[in-house]
Write an enzyme that holds these catalytic residues in place. Sequence first.
Site, PDB file in Angstrom:
ATOM      1  N   CYS A  50      -4.475  10.556  11.243  1.00 30.93           N
ATOM      2  CA  CYS A  50      -3.789  10.704   9.959  1.00 30.93           C
ATOM      3  C   CYS A  50      -3.441   9.316   9.420  1.00 30.93           C
ATOM      4  O   CYS A  50      -3.176   8.389  10.180  1.00 30.93           O
ATOM      5  CB  CYS A  50      -2.517  11.532  10.136  1.00 30.93           C
ATOM      6  N   ASP A  96      -0.806   8.487   8.116  1.00 25.46           N
ATOM      7  CA  ASP A  96       0.635   8.263   8.298  1.00 25.46           C
ATOM      8  C   ASP A  96       0.918   6.913   8.975  1.00 25.46           C
ATOM      9  O   ASP A  96       0.347   6.606  10.019  1.00 25.46           O
ATOM     10  CB  ASP A  96       1.198   9.406   9.159  1.00 25.46           C
ATOM     11  N   ARG A 148       3.205   5.894  10.678  1.00 29.57           N
ATOM     12  CA  ARG A 148       3.875   5.926  11.989  1.00 29.57           C
ATOM     13  C   ARG A 148       2.916   6.200  13.142  1.00 29.57           C
ATOM     14  O   ARG A 148       3.357   6.318  14.291  1.00 29.57           O
ATOM     15  CB  ARG A 148       4.982   6.993  11.953  1.00 29.57           C
ATOM     16  N   HIS A 205      -0.589  14.657  14.264  1.00 26.54           N
ATOM     17  CA  HIS A 205       0.776  14.359  14.735  1.00 26.54           C
ATOM     18  C   HIS A 205       1.736  15.441  14.264  1.00 26.54           C
ATOM     19  O   HIS A 205       1.595  15.971  13.152  1.00 26.54           O
ATOM     20  CB  HIS A 205       1.230  12.973  14.252  1.00 26.54           C
ATOM     21  N   CYS A 244       3.503  16.414  10.498  1.00 25.62           N
ATOM     22  CA  CYS A 244       2.572  15.824   9.528  1.00 25.62           C
ATOM     23  C   CYS A 244       2.899  16.301   8.098  1.00 25.62           C
ATOM     24  O   CYS A 244       2.920  17.507   7.814  1.00 25.62           O
ATOM     25  CB  CYS A 244       1.145  16.215   9.887  1.00 25.62           C
TER      26      CYS A 244
HETATM   27 CO    CO Z   1       0.111  13.184   8.856  1.00 21.84          CO
END
Ligand code: CO
Length: 211
Positions: free
Chosen positions: A42, A44, A46, A98, A101
């Site tokens: 992803c 993302d 993090r 994750h 999400c």
């Molecule tokens: Co995500």
Amino acid sequence: MMPFERLLLENKAWAAEKVGEDPLFFKRLENIQQPDFLWIGCSDSRVPANEITGTQPGEIFVHRNVANLVINTDVNLLSVLDYAVNHLKVKHVIVCGHYGCGGVKAATTNHDYKYLLNMWLRNIKDVYRLHREELDAIHEPDERTNRLVELNVVEQLKNLAKTSIIQRAWKQENRPDLHGWVYGLKNGIINPLLDIKANTSLDPLYEYDDL
Ligand code: CO
């Protein structure tokens, strides 16, 4: 200092530290990369692939998009997959989602995210529909989203196996193995969900016989 300038400053410090630890670090990587892994994760911020797996530059070839989707008309993803499998000869392809999400969560709402995001998130709604019975039975919303995160990873892993890129490599070179993982934002731990070994048989509908 502008915020972006901090990144450039940190970059200089990082490069100096690497050379300090290993004077040939960049020299070795300059002309060749031989990663064993393709990571589909992803976007993302993090979930940085190298950092959470303790790997170094040169070890993982990375593709990231919203909610780590493997879509059979995504030229970007397919180009990365083709290059990783056929040129870099990776031995493992990892799809890593994750928990928590935002993309998956958004797909469970009826909110109009407008043109492109609606189109992208539709793929996750389709995953929900495939597993509607199981997901509808989970009443706690975060728990339901997290189960959808897991099922989404499983479906994306199957989408990889449905490509002729993967099936040809399986037939000709008995690689790569496929791995479906989910990373925990709460504790930093990766939960391995599913492995699909090279040459695992699929639903015959998706198998090419003339590779
Ligand atoms: Co995500």
